[in-house]
Design a protein around this motif. Structure first.
Motif, mmCIF file in Angstrom:
data_model
loop_
_atom_site.group_PDB
_atom_site.id
_atom_site.type_symbol
_atom_site.label_atom_id
_atom_site.label_comp_id
_atom_site.label_asym_id
_atom_site.label_seq_id
_atom_site.Cartn_x
_atom_site.Cartn_y
_atom_site.Cartn_z
ATOM 1 N N ALA A 86 0.839 -1.204 0.000
ATOM 2 C CA ALA A 86 0.000 0.000 0.000
ATOM 3 C C ALA A 86 0.873 1.253 0.000
ATOM 4 C CB ALA A 86 -0.919 -0.009 1.220
ATOM 5 N N ALA A 89 2.051 2.152 -3.437
ATOM 6 C CA ALA A 89 0.995 2.767 -4.241
ATOM 7 C C ALA A 89 0.770 4.224 -3.869
ATOM 8 C CB ALA A 89 -0.303 1.985 -4.084
ATOM 9 N N ASP A 90 1.152 4.601 -2.632
ATOM 10 C CA ASP A 90 0.958 5.984 -2.189
ATOM 11 C C ASP A 90 1.956 6.302 -1.084
ATOM 12 O OD1 ASP A 90 -0.054 8.518 -1.834
ATOM 13 O OD2 ASP A 90 -1.725 7.857 -0.559
ATOM 14 N N PRO A 91 3.215 6.600 -1.446
ATOM 15 C CA PRO A 91 4.235 6.870 -0.429
ATOM 16 C C PRO A 91 3.971 8.192 0.292
ATOM 17 C CG PRO A 91 5.157 7.097 -2.652
ATOM 18 C CD PRO A 91 3.749 6.682 -2.812
ATOM 19 N N GLN A 92 3.592 8.086 1.554
ATOM 20 C CA GLN A 92 3.283 9.263 2.361
ATOM 21 C C GLN A 92 4.120 9.273 3.631
ATOM 22 O OE1 GLN A 92 1.328 11.822 1.639
ATOM 23 N NE2 GLN A 92 0.663 10.966 -0.344
ATOM 24 N N ALA A 94 4.353 12.661 1.346
ATOM 25 C CA ALA A 94 4.985 12.826 0.039
ATOM 26 C C ALA A 94 6.256 13.653 0.109
ATOM 27 C CB ALA A 94 3.991 13.457 -0.934
ATOM 28 N N VAL A 98 8.826 11.547 -1.853
ATOM 29 C CA VAL A 98 8.665 11.792 -3.283
ATOM 30 C C VAL A 98 9.339 13.093 -3.687
ATOM 31 C CG1 VAL A 98 6.998 12.101 -5.149
ATOM 32 C CG2 VAL A 98 6.449 10.583 -3.228
ATOM 33 N N GLY A 114 7.088 9.336 -7.687
ATOM 34 C CA GLY A 114 5.654 9.423 -7.493
ATOM 35 C C GLY A 114 5.130 8.054 -7.105
ATOM 36 N N PRO A 115 3.814 7.911 -6.914
ATOM 37 C CA PRO A 115 3.243 6.591 -6.627
ATOM 38 C C PRO A 115 3.588 5.607 -7.742
ATOM 39 C CG PRO A 115 1.627 8.333 -6.266
ATOM 40 C CD PRO A 115 2.799 8.981 -6.947
ATOM 41 N N SER A 117 2.923 2.549 -10.305
ATOM 42 C CA SER A 117 1.815 1.946 -11.033
ATOM 43 C C SER A 117 1.677 0.483 -10.615
ATOM 44 C CB SER A 117 2.068 2.028 -12.533
ATOM 45 O OG SER A 117 3.179 1.202 -12.881
ATOM 46 N N ARG A 121 4.656 -1.786 -9.096
ATOM 47 C CA ARG A 121 4.542 -2.425 -7.770
ATOM 48 C C ARG A 121 4.779 -3.924 -7.901
ATOM 49 N NH1 ARG A 121 -0.136 0.838 -7.384
ATOM 50 N NH2 ARG A 121 -1.548 -0.956 -7.290
#
Length: 379
Positions: A86, A89-92, A94, A98, A114-115, A117, A121
């Motif tokens: 997870a 898919a959304d590295p936070q 950011a 990122v 960025g996230p 795809s 992944r």
């Protein structure tokens, strides 16, 4: 120090204090911590620079993520793996993970652009599955959490039924024509002429011989040689395997044009160890990353030009998405479409298995599509 540097430092202090990530009695490798254990795994790929860099990137992301949670590799279980997927898919947050492409020593360097795809992944998990399999055999961890994935065969299958990341024939022909356009007066000059000649050689080389990016950067003039009246390209490829590939007539012309731009004779001398692709001084070689950026920048410039000409939006999007490895896929696909036999195509592509080469054959797709047109709403 960067934010990531702080994470690493804090994690090292935590692990040292709690005894986690340290050598274990069953370990079969010489490593003092998780980072050294991963480095030992990466050392197995030192003969394949591009593979090594790709594997380092994914292992580094995992170690940094674990470090952020102050956990060692041994803490990876099925739930942690789900959380990490997870995160990919959304590295936070950011701002911590990122950022734009920067040298690794730059304070603004970040491990993500960025996230990722779904395909990226999947590729990341494939690589890390291999890492954990190796670490289990090395005695560094006692299990591989990837083996617990219920849909492992679907999510960790690296073989798609066919190759899709390539430039269609019409798009390639437009791109080659664009690369050969005369320079405008505003963009003329010796440097511009040199860069244009170099770019034509790189793209011609990539399209006609299907090399990997590292093989282009490492190529020497003497790798193009004549034997019994025929011209060949000698290459040390993936896995340090030596191979030779026949030179098409167009490649001989590309090579001669490039050598003329360098002020050299059309044909290279035997055992000429000078670089094939050169820096702006016309002598030094260029690195893998520099070549990668040069090709990506060319794709972006071409996409802008095609968009200005009101070209196909799909083609513009393809150029913006394309990476240097697309040129290898494009070359092999177009060779297959030209009717080169599967056996010879596999030898030129230097594939160990025919199954790999067969993924470039689109004949069945064409036949299937034609036959499907028989299915109509009304007769």
């Amino acid at each position: 120090m960067t934010q990531l540097g702080v994470i690493i430092e804090q994690n090292e202090a935590f692990l040292a204090q709690n005894g986690a990530g340290q050598p274990i009695a069953s370990a079969r490798i010489d490593a003092a911590d998780d980072a050294q254990a991963v480095a030992a795994w990466l050392a197995e790929y030192q003969d394949s620079p591009q593979t090594w860099k790709s594997y380092r990137r994914e292992a580094e992301r995992l170690l940094l993520w674990l470090g952020n949670q102050q956990q060692p590799l041994t803490a990876m279980n099925r739930e942690a793996l789900r959380q990490f997927e997870a995160f990919l898919a959304d590295p936070q947050p950011a701002n911590q993970w990122v950022g734009p492409s920067k040298p690794r020593y730059h304070p603004d360097w970040r491990p993500f652009r960025g996230p990722l795809s779904p395909a990226s992944r999947r590729q990341s998990l494939i690589i890390l599955q291999g890492l954990f399999s190796w670490l289990v055999e090395a005695g560094w961890v006692n299990h591989n959490p990837f083996r617990l994935m219920r849909d492992k065969s679907r999510r960790l299958n690296n073989q798609s039924s066919r190759i899709e990341r390539y430039l269609e024939r019409d798009l390639w022909e437009w791109l080659w024509q664009w690369l050969n356009r005369p320079l405008t007066p505003a963009n003329s000059g010796k440097r511009a002429e040199y860069e244009q000649a170099r770019r034509r050689f790189i793209f011609g080389f990539a399209y006609l011989l299907a090399p990997r990016i590292s093989e282009i950067a490492d190529a020497r003039m003497g790798d193009f040689y004549q034997a019994e009246g025929r011209w060949w390209w000698s290459v040390v490829g993936k896995g340090s395997k030596l191979a030779r590939v026949p030179l098409p007539d167009d490649m001989q012309i590309c090579l001669a044009d490039w050598r003329q731009a360098l002020g050299l004779e059309d044909k290279p001398a035997h055992l000429d160890e000078t670089p094939a692709v050169r820096a702006l001084d016309g002598r030094r070689s260029i690195g893998h990353n520099q070549l990668y950026r040069l090709i990506r920048d060319t794709f972006t410039e071409a996409a802008n030009a095609l968009e200005m000409e009101d070209g196909s939006p799909a083609y513009v999007a393809a150029l913006r998405k394309a990476t240097p490895h697309w040129l290898r896929h494009t070359s092999i696909t177009h060779q297959a479409q030209a009717g080169i036999s599967l056996r010879h195509l596999a030898e030129s592509a230097r594939h160990a298995r025919l199954d790999t080469t067969s993924r470039y054959l689109h004949t069945e797709d064409n036949e299937w599509h034609q036959e499907q047109q028989r299915h109509r709403l009304t007769l």
